[in-house]
Design an enzyme around this catalytic site. Structure first.
Site, PDB file in Angstrom:
ATOM      1  N   HIS A  90       0.824  -1.210   0.000  1.00  0.00           N
ATOM      2  CA  HIS A  90       0.000   0.000   0.000  1.00  0.00           C
ATOM      3  C   HIS A  90       0.860   1.262   0.000  1.00  0.00           C
ATOM      4  O   HIS A  90       0.332   2.367  -0.189  1.00  0.00           O
ATOM      5  CB  HIS A  90      -0.986   0.000   1.166  1.00  0.00           C
ATOM      6  CG  HIS A  90      -0.385   0.177   2.525  1.00  0.00           C
ATOM      7  ND1 HIS A  90      -0.118  -0.876   3.361  1.00  0.00           N
ATOM      8  CD2 HIS A  90       0.001   1.290   3.204  1.00  0.00           C
ATOM      9  CE1 HIS A  90       0.390  -0.436   4.501  1.00  0.00           C
ATOM     10  NE2 HIS A  90       0.473   0.891   4.427  1.00  0.00           N
ATOM     11  N   ASP A 121       0.729  -7.639   1.454  1.00  0.00           N
ATOM     12  CA  ASP A 121       1.082  -6.236   1.669  1.00  0.00           C
ATOM     13  C   ASP A 121       2.595  -6.027   1.687  1.00  0.00           C
ATOM     14  O   ASP A 121       3.164  -5.573   2.686  1.00  0.00           O
ATOM     15  CB  ASP A 121       0.460  -5.745   2.977  1.00  0.00           C
ATOM     16  CG  ASP A 121       0.382  -4.228   3.034  1.00  0.00           C
ATOM     17  OD1 ASP A 121       0.708  -3.590   2.019  1.00  0.00           O
ATOM     18  OD2 ASP A 121       0.009  -3.698   4.094  1.00  0.00           O
ATOM     19  N   SER A 204       4.928   4.436   9.992  1.00  0.00           N
ATOM     20  CA  SER A 204       5.761   3.252  10.144  1.00  0.00           C
ATOM     21  C   SER A 204       5.350   2.117   9.227  1.00  0.00           C
ATOM     22  O   SER A 204       5.882   1.014   9.341  1.00  0.00           O
ATOM     23  CB  SER A 204       5.742   2.761  11.603  1.00  0.00           C
ATOM     24  OG  SER A 204       6.621   3.530  12.389  1.00  0.00           O
TER      25      SER A 204
END
Length: 951
Positions: A90, A121, A204
């Protein structure tokens, strides 16, 4: 007795020693073992921090599960020789991406997206190691087997936008379900996630999760702030993809379009797992506590009709499949091939043959950019989320052409112009044949309601926006676009005709032939006007010329497309003739030839003005085109006072308006006498209150309208209106007396207007005009050229000459002022420039009128998210005053400067906000996704778009 927490310590201590160590701990003194552990963490963090990058990502286009935006995240170097950086999918984004990385020493490097996993991801950026001058990072080691429950970990990232943050945690679970972020966005599946007691925020994303040796054992991916929990992606499939990537080999990814879930043995028994199967599985893996089962599959996918929800997965091609890693490894090895899947269903063991599909085939890598819309193949991600087949054209952004017809993000198009559309190729072949202005049907459904098909008629746009097809290139990291051939043909509408309704109400019968509905669409946000679609009532004032009078809440600016609808039946294109610079009035026109013998009539104005208590007919049009007539009474005629908008935009002033005792719900119309002679316009006025834009419909005297109409009819081009450049308000005579108005002047005012008994008060003056230096806020306006004035209309009529002698009361003294008037035309906005993802145009007069500022420079009306302008803090409503050290005063100078600096990677700009605060910014340009262009209006060609290139 006290049990030691330290390795190598004795298992029991004398009471005195125990107390001594407790005191040391209490006062914060470290034992040698604690100090050693702390030092090891410090060394590990120091090593890791040199390889961590703060990533700044601009997504210039909405695509699939992502929207255009600018985000901050984290990544880290895993191959220093090739410059490969690992982060989240993402972060890499499924669509176009522009990214840069900043190392701890603040050295900046360009990042190129080279891979984003279609399911999980994670993704990879690449940089040029030779481009680094001061930082030579060492690659971090990926150690997926290092994950253990109870292990202390650190997350070294860019938490909350900080350059470097270090968060501690403890691994709590290794088998958490993948976090669900909701339908429509990216959601990971067919994998376990690792959960830790730690709390990380957005910056993060993509950070390394390390052990005390500095090994990366997981990838930070998400978190739950409420529960202070963080979710990490295991590295097994990351390592597999990375090894192929660094060798230059293709990363094959296979799928059955099926979502699996891990179920424990107790649940498996209820699903029908036999004791024999459980014994064999436990013998294969004694530590395992369950197996994979089918959760659901995508309709029309490889598994439809062969797998069922609740099926227990045992083997593929004879190999036991006990977890997600072995499942995905098997699928990736057999892309495009048939596999034999052994399942257990309700206690019965079955074998089915399935073909493994290539995930690349159902992951979009191209898009169409047309009419401001972004269209591409529906992705497996979206199809899975909403349980629909992977087919159709997904609307990632509706833009101008499609969005105006409520075909927005989350729509899936199934046919265009009557032809079925399953892929982007189908859509491209059809759309390329359509010319500017051509109307075509679109059938579609919404992802949130896929069972309901809808249809809209869309108008092709090849004028306001480019038309191109773009594709992903992982070697260069950009999405090259191929513009469609220019469309020289413009669809010409064929003439039509219609008939008006008949009514027994004389006013309605008469006005039916003179009232029309006007629609206005804005392709760009300009002049502080943020909405893009408007509907209101129009009044035919010259059928021979095709002139239609409309309010500025319906046609707020000159930049846009007008449609005029007769009798709710016949729609023809319109043209903007005139935008009144002061009043809530605009003039649009149509080609009379396009309406055939439709019996349109000019409106008839009444010579009789209105007063409170008069009976009138409100004749208006509703949003559904229905004409209504409502008998009512004039309640009041008073000054209109609207609040100042937060963003300078048109706001009606210096006008008296008519309110009624009762009214019907309309988008506009007229107030007439019994026979249908117009005594006032029933107009929509836009305003802002409490940061919310609204509209109200109220009456405006026909006397004012007739004055303006007469000037426009007599003008050779656009009528010139003169003004004293001041906003006026009413002040009661008693208040004026308190401010020094003597009895003689008070009696003159009373005699001039016995009913109103007020004077005109200067509320504010327009900066940069003669009034700004000659009139003052607080002046009481008494007379013009020796004649007493007490109404706005009197002042306006008197102002239609070059210079006036104005009598004012100022601080208790009568002052005579020789005041030049300001000449204003109705041309309106005629040119804009787009650069760096922002729109620039000449400053609208409302800035000087509402904010009292008369600065040189260009107004910034809009910035697109994901653009350099938005990224570096160029905000709408700012004024551009300088570009690369050269003052910018107008669009000609701006365009000339853009040509001079063409090719530069970064530039300096100086901005002013509306309070006069000056800011200097630097922008790193992106001429691929945000090329400079301008739109300019001419009487001959209308609006035309052209690219701004180097000199």
């Amino acid at each position: 007795m006290m049990r030691s927490r330290f390795t190598g310590c004795r298992q029991s201590l004398p009471q005195f020693e125990a107390l001594f160590f407790s005191l040391l701990i209490f006062v914060g003194v470290m034992t040698p073992l604690q100090a050693s552990e702390e030092q090891r963490w410090e060394e590990a963090i120091d090593h890791v921090a040199q390889a961590v990058l703060a990533i700044r990502v601009d997504a210039p286009r909405s695509f699939d599960t992502s929207i255009n935006n600018s985000v901050e995240a984290t990544g880290f170097v895993i191959d220093a020789e090739q410059g490969i950086v690992l982060t989240n999918r993402h972060v890499v984004q499924p669509g176009p991406t522009v990214a840069k990385g900043i190392f701890l020493n603040r050295e900046e490097i360009k990042l190129i997206p080279i891979y984003r996993d279609p399911i999980h991801d994670f993704g990879f950026f690449k940089y040029d190691p030779k481009a680094l001058t001061y930082n030579k990072p060492e690659a971090l080691k990926l150690l997926p087997e290092g994950v253990q429950r109870g292990r202390e970990i650190k997350v070294v990232g860019n938490d909350g936008g900080e350059q470097l943050s270090i968060l501690s945690g403890t691994i709590a679970r290794l088998d958490r379900q993948a976090p669900a972020y909701g339908p429509g966005g990216f959601n990971d599946f067919n994998t376990f996630y690792i959960q830790a007691a730690s709390s990380t925020s957005g910056g993060s994303s993509g950070a390394p999760v390390i052990d005390i040796e500095g090994n990366v054992i997981a990838l930070n991916a998400g978190g739950n702030m409420r529960n202070a929990a963080s979710f990490y992606l295991p590295l097994d499939r990351v390592v597999h993809a990375f090894e192929l990537l660094r060798k230059g080999e293709k990363i094959e990814r296979g799928t059955l379009q099926t979502t699996f879930q891990y179920q424990p043995y107790d649940e498996l028994h209820r699903l029908g797992l036999s004791d024999k199967s459980e014994q064999r599985v436990r013998a294969q893996d004694p530590d395992a506590i369950g197996l994979l089962t089918v959760a659901y599959y995508v309709p029309q996918g490889p598994a439809e009709g062969l797998l069922e929800a609740g099926d227990i997965l045992l083997k593929i091609n004879g190999e036991w499949i006990r977890h997600f890693v072995s499942l995905e490894a098997m699928l990736d090895r057999h892309v495009g091939e048939a596999i034999t899947v052994t399942i257990e269903r309700a206690g019965e063991q079955l074998e089915v043959t399935l073909k493994v599909q290539d995930l690349d085939e159902i992951t979009p890598s191209r898009y169409i950019d047309v009419g401001g819309a972004i269209l591409h193949d529906l992705s497996y991600q979206q199809a899975r989320s909403f349980h629909i087949p992977v087919s159709g054209l997904y609307v990632a952004y509706g833009g101008y052409a499609f969005g105006n017809e409520s075909i927005g993000r989350g729509s899936v198009i199934t046919s265009i112009a009557g032809q079925p559309v399953k892929t982007i190729d189908d859509a491209e072949a059809i759309l390329k044949t359509l010319s500017d202005g051509e109307r075509f049907s679109v059938r579609f459904f919404l992802l949130i309601n896929p069972r309901q098909q809808m249809q809209r008629i869309v108008t092709m746009d090849r004028r306001w926006f480019i038309a191109a097809t773009c594709h992903r290139d992982d070697k260069t990291g950009v999405w090259p676009c191929e513009e469609w051939p220019a469309q020289t043909a413009v669809t010409q509408q064929q003439p039509g005709t219609t008939r008006f309704i008949t009514s027994t109400i004389p006013a309605l019968q008469r006005m039916a032939q003179s009232l029309v509905q006007v629609n206005f669409d804005m392709p760009y946000v300009v002049e502080g006007i943020s909405d893009t679609r408007y509907t209101g009532a129009g009044l035919v004032v010259d059928a021979q010329r095709g002139w239609v009078l409309v309010d500025r809440d319906t046609v707020p600016t000159t930049m846009g497309d007008v449609a005029i609808i007769f009798a709710g039946s016949l729609e023809v294109p319109g043209k903007i003739e005139y935008i009144h610079p002061l009043h809530n009035i605009a003039m649009v026109s149509y080609d009379p030839a396009l309406i055939g013998d439709t019996p349109v009539r000019n409106v008839t104005f009444s010579d009789k003005g209105l007063s409170p208590g008069d009976d009138v007919w409100l004749v208006g049009t509703k949003m559904n085109h229905k004409l209504i007539a409502h008998k009512t009474t004039v309640a009041e005629i008073d000054m209109l006072s609207l609040p100042l908008p937060s963003v300078p935009r048109y706001r009606a002033t210096n006008v008296e308006v008519i309110s009624l005792t009762s009214q019907a719900n309309t988008v506009g119309g007229v107030l007439t006498d019994h026979e249908g002679a117009v005594q006032a316009l029933w107009s929509s006025f836009g305003y802002q209150r409490n940061n919310k834009f609204s509209s109200m419909v109220i009456g405006v005297s026909a006397e004012l309208v007739q004055d303006l109409l007469k000037r426009q009819q007599q003008a050779t081009s656009t009528a010139i209106t003169r003004t004293i450049s001041s906003e006026l308000n009413f002040m009661p005579l008693n208040e004026a007396r308190k401010r020094g108005l003597d009895t003689e002047w008070a009696l003159k005012m009373e005699a001039h207007d016995p009913e109103q008994r007020h004077v005109l008060h200067v509320e504010r003056v327009v900066a940069g005009t003669p009034a700004a230096s000659l009139l003052e806020e607080g002046d009481l306006l008494l007379a013009i050229d020796g004649r007493v004035v007490t109404t706005f209309l009197e002042v306006e009529r008197a102002a239609q000459q070059a210079e006036l002698k104005v009598t004012v009361l100022r601080r208790g003294e009568i002052v005579e002022v020789d005041l030049p008037t300001e000449a204003l035309d109705g041309i309106g906005l005629s040119r804009i420039v787009s650069w760096a993802g922002a729109i620039f145009h000449r400053q609208q007069r409302e800035i000087a009128a509402q904010r009292g500022r008369n600065d040189d420079g260009l107004y910034i009306s809009w910035t697109w998210k994901g653009s350099p302008a938005a990224h570096y803090g160029v905000y709408p409503s700012s004024i551009l005053t300088e570009l690369e050290g050269v003052a910018i005063r107008d669009l000609d100078g701006f365009v000339a400067r853009l040509k001079e600096i063409a090719g530069r990677e970064s530039v300096r700009v100086k901005l002013l906000n509306l309070n006069g605060k000056e800011t200097m910014l630097t922008l790193k340009l992106d001429n691929h996704y945000w090329p400079a262009f301008e739109l300019q209006y001419s009487d001959e060609h209308g609006w035309r778009r052209s690219t701004i290139g180097p000199q």
